[in-house]
Design an enzyme around this catalytic site. Sequence first.
Site, PDB file in Angstrom:
ATOM      1  N   CYS A 118      35.223  65.614  48.156  1.00  0.00           N
ATOM      2  CA  CYS A 118      34.652  64.537  47.341  1.00  0.00           C
ATOM      3  C   CYS A 118      35.664  64.067  46.290  1.00  0.00           C
ATOM      4  CB  CYS A 118      33.363  65.007  46.682  1.00  0.00           C
ATOM      5  SG  CYS A 118      32.466  63.698  45.811  1.00  0.00           S
ATOM      6  N   CYS A 119      36.303  65.017  45.608  1.00  0.00           N
ATOM      7  CA  CYS A 119      37.313  64.650  44.606  1.00  0.00           C
ATOM      8  C   CYS A 119      38.476  63.907  45.248  1.00  0.00           C
ATOM      9  CB  CYS A 119      37.825  65.895  43.888  1.00  0.00           C
ATOM     10  SG  CYS A 119      36.687  66.595  42.680  1.00  0.00           S
ATOM     11  N   CYS A 207      32.640  64.521  36.549  1.00  0.00           N
ATOM     12  CA  CYS A 207      31.499  63.829  37.145  1.00  0.00           C
ATOM     13  C   CYS A 207      30.199  64.538  36.770  1.00  0.00           C
ATOM     14  CB  CYS A 207      31.643  63.779  38.666  1.00  0.00           C
ATOM     15  SG  CYS A 207      32.982  62.710  39.229  1.00  0.00           S
ATOM     16  N   CYS A 210      28.962  67.721  38.641  1.00  0.00           N
ATOM     17  CA  CYS A 210      29.909  68.842  38.662  1.00  0.00           C
ATOM     18  C   CYS A 210      30.280  69.324  37.267  1.00  0.00           C
ATOM     19  CB  CYS A 210      31.169  68.441  39.419  1.00  0.00           C
ATOM     20  SG  CYS A 210      30.858  67.891  41.112  1.00  0.00           S
ATOM     21  N   CYS A 235      40.930  69.333  40.373  1.00  0.00           N
ATOM     22  CA  CYS A 235      40.296  68.410  41.310  1.00  0.00           C
ATOM     23  C   CYS A 235      41.319  67.759  42.243  1.00  0.00           C
ATOM     24  CB  CYS A 235      39.546  67.319  40.552  1.00  0.00           C
ATOM     25  SG  CYS A 235      40.614  66.304  39.513  1.00  0.00           S
TER      26      CYS A 235
END
Length: 244
Positions: A118-119, A207, A210, A235
């Site tokens: 995702c990162c 985010c 997270c 990240c």
Amino acid sequence: MTTIPTIDIVDALAAEYADKSPNEIIELALSQEGEIAISFSGAEDVVLIDMASHLGKPFRVFSLDTGRLHAETYQFIDAVRKHYNIDIEICFPETEAIQQLVTEKGFFSFYQDDHKECCGIRKVQPLRKKLATLDGWITGQRKDQSPGTRNDIPVVQADPGFSGPGKQLIKYNPLANWSSADVWNYIRLMEIPYNPLHERGFISIGCEPCTRPVLPNQHEREGRWWWEDATHKECGLHAGNLKK
């Protein structure tokens, strides 16, 4: 104006400026030829912006919008823009990559996999695209931010994560030798904007899904990706910090 440092003099610059003040390191960065910009997301980065604003040199600022930030973070970005009367170049992830990830794995796949996929889409790819247009960037990294990945960061370095063939990117870390207390003493003294989430126990803010507040005596990075190894939390924006 001096020229963009090449790989053979970066180490010499790092040694020369190792004990210099953040102001001197920022002035060095902004004196380089080419395109240099401050990466902005948190409290440390506003300190950099404030220092740059007092040097009388033009400077650029960019920020990553992952699409998953807290509402308070968006308000913070706008507050900084207005406070310093500057443009903030916002970098966005590719829509198609986000759509594919969410369609195939849902909105919270990182809890089952890990945060890197995702990162990679929301942060690393947009950063890589932005850095491809720059010759150097100024970050708010501090040695004490992460027990396993940032202990040895120099104040000036050839960026190991985003340099490539024919592209030597320089990374400046003016606050490398500062502590969190140094940052917050500066913020209070200069009365500059900060993210209101800090008043609710958030220290390292990323985010929304997270990031969570930390308890007393917890390290600040324990509030990031708390379901993973506590000592190696990056990240990908500073992937060069990770030991191979």
